[in-house]
Motif scaffolding. Structure first.
Motif, PDB file in Angstrom:
ATOM      1  N   ASN A 126       3.787  24.883 -44.841  1.00 11.92           N
ATOM      2  CA  ASN A 126       3.811  26.305 -45.604  1.00 11.92           C
ATOM      3  C   ASN A 126       5.040  26.462 -46.729  1.00 11.92           C
ATOM      4  N   PHE A 127       5.219  25.520 -47.499  1.00 15.28           N
ATOM      5  CA  PHE A 127       6.317  25.701 -48.620  1.00 15.28           C
ATOM      6  C   PHE A 127       5.373  26.206 -49.845  1.00 15.28           C
ATOM      7  N   SER A 128       6.396  27.116 -50.619  1.00 14.56           N
ATOM      8  CA  SER A 128       5.437  27.463 -51.760  1.00 14.56           C
ATOM      9  C   SER A 128       6.515  27.989 -52.781  1.00 14.56           C
ATOM     10  N   GLY A 129       6.170  28.276 -54.050  1.00 12.92           N
ATOM     11  CA  GLY A 129       6.778  28.697 -55.193  1.00 12.92           C
ATOM     12  C   GLY A 129       6.517  28.500 -56.619  1.00 12.92           C
ATOM     13  N   GLY A 192      -0.373  27.055 -54.600  1.00  9.36           N
ATOM     14  CA  GLY A 192      -0.440  27.389 -53.289  1.00  9.36           C
ATOM     15  C   GLY A 192       0.381  26.513 -52.381  1.00  9.36           C
ATOM     16  N   ARG A 193       0.195  26.861 -50.984  1.00 10.72           N
ATOM     17  CA  ARG A 193       1.239  26.553 -50.187  1.00 10.72           C
ATOM     18  C   ARG A 193       1.087  24.875 -50.090  1.00 10.72           C
ATOM     19  N   VAL A 213       6.346  13.166 -48.772  1.00 11.39           N
ATOM     20  CA  VAL A 213       4.891  13.266 -49.445  1.00 11.39           C
ATOM     21  C   VAL A 213       4.408  14.657 -49.209  1.00 11.39           C
ATOM     22  N   ALA A 214       4.128  15.270 -50.367  1.00 11.48           N
ATOM     23  CA  ALA A 214       3.614  16.769 -50.555  1.00 11.48           C
ATOM     24  C   ALA A 214       2.087  16.789 -50.345  1.00 11.48           C
ATOM     25  N   THR A 215       1.426  17.402 -49.215  1.00  9.71           N
ATOM     26  CA  THR A 215       0.288  17.499 -49.010  1.00  9.71           C
ATOM     27  C   THR A 215      -0.105  18.913 -49.061  1.00  9.71           C
ATOM     28  N   ARG A 216      -1.460  19.073 -49.041  1.00  6.24           N
ATOM     29  CA  ARG A 216      -2.125  20.531 -48.978  1.00  6.24           C
ATOM     30  C   ARG A 216      -3.675  20.129 -48.324  1.00  6.24           C
ATOM     31  N   ASP A 217      -3.688  20.952 -47.191  1.00  4.82           N
ATOM     32  CA  ASP A 217      -5.010  20.743 -46.352  1.00  4.82           C
ATOM     33  C   ASP A 217      -5.079  19.271 -46.071  1.00  4.82           C
TER      34      ASP A 217
END
Length: 243
Positions: A126-129, A192-193, A213-217
């Motif tokens: 849950n990182f975001s910006g 998104g997050r 490694v940046a992941t989403r879902d």
């Protein structure tokens, strides 16, 4: 006639007795005076011996007269108590001289490991910006290339992909594709997050920075760039982006 003569004869006998007694008393007083005078003369002649014998008695009588009462216990209480043996030994103990020619090394102050703490915090969910291009917003929440971005003032390199370069590109096609990968990564991060994970095995030729490694879902954002032809797997053999 006979009675008068007898009385006249007896009367002188009484006078004789009184004169004898007075004479005896006078002799006794003179003898006493002579004895006193003789004793005084003898005492004066032997005054040195007498003073030696009498002086100790006189000194004792004077001390008793000067101190008729013994000192009370309050005077003992007021007297300062002697220091203990340990305190006296400590006070009298010699002080070792300082070492000559020996300079103590300055101990640097301990600095908090802020970098390590921040790096450990950049792993999780849950990182975001809102992201921009680096150079317009400074080195914070900005995208530097198709596989590198700055987040929370920390340089993060995607550990699973390698994107084409924009600076120092070998050809115009690599520069164009690198700029497209840069725009796409900015949009993916801002949409998104996302989560940041670490890889157990990382490439030896990776760029300096924090490898994540940046992941989403559950899907890697780098794999999206690979599927769109804007990046290549970092572990694979790197080929030129030029024709």
């Amino acid at each position: 006639m006979s009675s008068r003569t007898a009385s006249s004869r007896r009367a002188p006998a009484k006078r004789r007795k009184s004169s004898r007694s007075s004479a005896g008393q006078g002799m006794t007083s003179w003898l006493a005076i002579l004895a006193v005078v003789a004793g005084g003369i003898a005492l004066y002649d032997n005054r040195a011996v007498v003073m030696k014998q009498v002086s100790p008695l006189l000194s004792k009588e004077r001390s008793v007269a000067a101190n008729p009462k013994p000192k009370s216990d309050s005077s003992r209480e007021k007297q300062p108590q002697p220091q203990s043996k340990t305190q006296a030994a400590t006070a009298k103990a010699p002080v070792p001289p300082a070492a000559v020619g020996v300079v103590k090394a300055a101990v640097p102050p301990v600095r908090p490991a802020t970098g390590a703490t921040e790096t450990a915090q950049l792993t999780g969910e849950n990182f975001s910006g809102k992201f921009y291009f680096c150079g317009t917003s400074g080195l914070d929440n900005c995208v530097m290339s198709g596989d590198t971005f700055w987040y929370r003032k920390t340089k993060i390199v995607l550990a699973d992909i390698a994107a084409p370069r924009t600076d120092g590109a070998a050809c115009q096609q690599e520069r164009d594709r690198g700029f497209a990968a840069k725009v796409r990564l900015k949009d993916l991060l801002s949409s998104g997050r996302f989560d940041l994970e670490t890889l157990k095995v990382q490439s030896a030729g990776a760029a300096p920075g924090v490898m994540r490694v940046a992941t989403r879902d559950g899907r890697s954002l780098g794999s999206i760039l690979v599927s769109e032809g804007l990046a290549k797997p970092r572990m694979a053999r790197q080929q030129s982006w030029c024709p």
